[in-house]
Design a protein around this motif. Structure first.
Motif, PDB file in Angstrom:
ATOM      1  N   CYS A 173       0.821  -1.211   0.000  1.00 24.51           N
ATOM      2  CA  CYS A 173       0.000   0.000   0.000  1.00 24.51           C
ATOM      3  C   CYS A 173       0.854   1.261   0.000  1.00 24.51           C
ATOM      4  N   GLU A 174       1.941   1.230   0.747  1.00 26.74           N
ATOM      5  CA  GLU A 174       2.834   2.401   0.818  1.00 26.74           C
ATOM      6  C   GLU A 174       3.350   2.762  -0.574  1.00 26.74           C
ATOM      7  N   LYS A 175       3.730   1.754  -1.337  1.00 21.68           N
ATOM      8  CA  LYS A 175       4.233   1.992  -2.697  1.00 21.68           C
ATOM      9  C   LYS A 175       3.127   2.531  -3.598  1.00 21.68           C
ATOM     10  N   LEU A 176       1.952   1.940  -3.482  1.00 19.73           N
ATOM     11  CA  LEU A 176       0.828   2.371  -4.312  1.00 19.73           C
ATOM     12  C   LEU A 176       0.405   3.790  -3.965  1.00 19.73           C
ATOM     13  N   LEU A 177       0.357   4.082  -2.668  1.00 21.35           N
ATOM     14  CA  LEU A 177      -0.074   5.408  -2.225  1.00 21.35           C
ATOM     15  C   LEU A 177       0.911   6.493  -2.648  1.00 21.35           C
ATOM     16  N   SER A 178       2.199   6.168  -2.638  1.00 26.43           N
ATOM     17  CA  SER A 178       3.223   7.157  -3.007  1.00 26.43           C
ATOM     18  C   SER A 178       3.120   7.567  -4.472  1.00 26.43           C
ATOM     19  N   ALA A 179       2.448   6.741  -5.272  1.00 26.71           N
ATOM     20  CA  ALA A 179       2.300   7.034  -6.706  1.00 26.71           C
ATOM     21  C   ALA A 179       1.009   7.789  -7.016  1.00 26.71           C
ATOM     22  N   VAL A 180       0.229   8.096  -5.990  1.00 30.09           N
ATOM     23  CA  VAL A 180      -1.046   8.804  -6.189  1.00 30.09           C
ATOM     24  C   VAL A 180      -0.830  10.304  -5.979  1.00 30.09           C
ATOM     25  N   ILE A 198      -6.970   3.975   5.906  1.00 33.98           N
ATOM     26  CA  ILE A 198      -5.884   4.717   6.549  1.00 33.98           C
ATOM     27  C   ILE A 198      -6.121   4.827   8.054  1.00 33.98           C
ATOM     28  N   MET A 199      -7.319   5.225   8.441  1.00 30.30           N
ATOM     29  CA  MET A 199      -7.605   5.420   9.873  1.00 30.30           C
ATOM     30  C   MET A 199      -7.544   4.109  10.639  1.00 30.30           C
ATOM     31  N   GLN A 200      -8.075   3.047  10.038  1.00 30.85           N
ATOM     32  CA  GLN A 200      -8.045   1.748  10.707  1.00 30.85           C
ATOM     33  C   GLN A 200      -6.626   1.188  10.786  1.00 30.85           C
ATOM     34  N   THR A 201      -5.833   1.429   9.756  1.00 30.00           N
ATOM     35  CA  THR A 201      -4.433   0.978   9.773  1.00 30.00           C
ATOM     36  C   THR A 201      -3.652   1.735  10.839  1.00 30.00           C
ATOM     37  N   ALA A 202      -3.918   3.033  10.954  1.00 31.48           N
ATOM     38  CA  ALA A 202      -3.257   3.838  11.996  1.00 31.48           C
ATOM     39  C   ALA A 202      -3.585   3.293  13.379  1.00 31.48           C
ATOM     40  N   ASP A 203      -4.835   2.886  13.583  1.00 34.82           N
ATOM     41  CA  ASP A 203      -5.216   2.290  14.867  1.00 34.82           C
ATOM     42  C   ASP A 203      -4.452   0.991  15.120  1.00 34.82           C
ATOM     43  N   MET A 218      -1.158   9.001   8.754  1.00 30.23           N
ATOM     44  CA  MET A 218      -2.229   9.996   8.756  1.00 30.23           C
ATOM     45  C   MET A 218      -1.789  11.270   8.017  1.00 30.23           C
ATOM     46  N   GLY A 219      -0.522  11.623   8.180  1.00 30.08           N
ATOM     47  CA  GLY A 219      -0.012  12.818   7.525  1.00 30.08           C
ATOM     48  C   GLY A 219       0.037  12.719   6.014  1.00 30.08           C
ATOM     49  N   LYS A 220       0.211  11.506   5.507  1.00 23.10           N
ATOM     50  CA  LYS A 220       0.324  11.310   4.054  1.00 23.10           C
ATOM     51  C   LYS A 220      -0.951  11.673   3.299  1.00 23.10           C
ATOM     52  N   VAL A 221      -2.094  11.551   3.956  1.00 25.04           N
ATOM     53  CA  VAL A 221      -3.365  11.791   3.255  1.00 25.04           C
ATOM     54  C   VAL A 221      -4.136  12.971   3.848  1.00 25.04           C
ATOM     55  N   GLN A 223      -4.036  16.120   3.564  1.00 25.30           N
ATOM     56  CA  GLN A 223      -4.466  17.195   2.664  1.00 25.30           C
ATOM     57  C   GLN A 223      -5.714  16.815   1.868  1.00 25.30           C
ATOM     58  N   TRP A 224      -5.966  15.521   1.717  1.00 24.01           N
ATOM     59  CA  TRP A 224      -7.127  15.081   0.943  1.00 24.01           C
ATOM     60  C   TRP A 224      -8.410  15.053   1.776  1.00 24.01           C
ATOM     61  N   TYR A 225      -8.261  14.954   3.074  1.00 26.50           N
ATOM     62  CA  TYR A 225      -9.438  14.795   3.933  1.00 26.50           C
ATOM     63  C   TYR A 225      -9.546  15.893   5.000  1.00 26.50           C
ATOM     64  N   GLU A 226      -8.925  17.006   4.748  1.00 23.27           N
ATOM     65  CA  GLU A 226      -8.889  18.072   5.755  1.00 23.27           C
ATOM     66  C   GLU A 226     -10.270  18.647   6.079  1.00 23.27           C
TER      67      GLU A 226
END
Length: 240
Positions: A173-180, A198-203, A218-221, A223-226
């Motif tokens: 997921c980290e690799k996929l997310l970095s390409a978005v 993201i939120m469930q993984t952070a938990d 949480m910081g990686k995304v 800006q998309w969910y502010e």
């Protein structure tokens, strides 16, 4: 001259035969609101060798099954109508090479995706991660490349005592997310799946005493969910 006219007629006939049917009969049955009949009539097309690879009959069958699952029925044949609808949706997407069917019936596809996201959310909040995992697997039939689904797949594995499997998925997921670059063009279901993942993984990271990873994720995304209140609350809880 007659020869050219005959050739022209034959070519016209071939073109007409080659064109996919419009399935107006399915439109009419749907408009009538007889959803069990819609499933029965659609089934004839999806079982027919000549039309089983057309996206439209699979879409109509999925739509009928979905409506049956919402309205309820005493017919045992439709006890698993919703799950069968997922399969038909997946086939319609597979055969819709041009994307025209998904574009024309975008409202239905969006409604169905969102309903499946809600199914997953309900099981996670229960919490019942085994059932949630089942629905996540079914979501893959709609979008095999869903990053959100992959994150949630990892969450379910973690909560079901498969931490190794979870970490493997999260690394992917980290690799996929970095390409978005952004999610502006994503449909709402995919946006919701990613946010939930993201939120469930952070938990899960917090449960595994990896607070730094949780904050970074949480910081990686962010800006998309502010503007999302649920995400903001979780962000403040973890990061601030």
């Amino acid at each position: 001259m007659k020869k050219f006219v005959l050739i022209g007629a034959l070519l016209t006939t071939k073109l007409l035969v080659a064109q996919a049917p419009e399935y107006d009969d399915l439109r009419i049955v749907f408009a009538d609101g007889d959803y069990e009949k819609l499933v029965r009539v659609s089934e004839k097309y999806v079982m027919n060798d000549k039309t089983k690879a057309d996206a439209l009959p699979h879409m109509w069958m999925a739509r009928g099954l979905y409506k049956v699952s919402l309205s309820g029925t005493d017919n045992e044949k439709y006890q698993n109508a919703y799950k069968e609808a997922i399969s038909e949706i997946g086939k319609s997407i597979k055969y819709d090479k041009s994307g025209d069917v998904q574009l024309e019936y975008a409202e239905f596809y969006d409604e169905f995706r969102n309903s499946l996201v809600e199914m997953i959310r309900n099981e996670i909040e229960a919490p019942d991660y085994k059932k949630a995992a089942t629905w996540v697997m079914k979501y893959y039939k709609i979008n095999l490349t869903s990053i959100g689904a992959k994150y949630l797949d990892g969450v379910c594995k973690f909560r079901n005592a498969d931490k190794g499997g979870a970490n493997t998925l999260w690394k992917e997921c980290e690799k996929l997310l970095s390409a978005v670059p952004d999610i502006d063009n994503w449909n709402q279901a995919e946006k919701n799946m990613l946010m939930m993942g993201i939120m469930q993984t952070a938990d899960c990271y917090i449960a595994g005493k990896q607070m730094d990873k949780a904050k970074a994720l949480m910081g990686k995304v962010a800006q998309w969910y502010e503007k999302n209140e649920d995400f903001k609350a979780k962000y403040d809880q973890i990061v601030n």
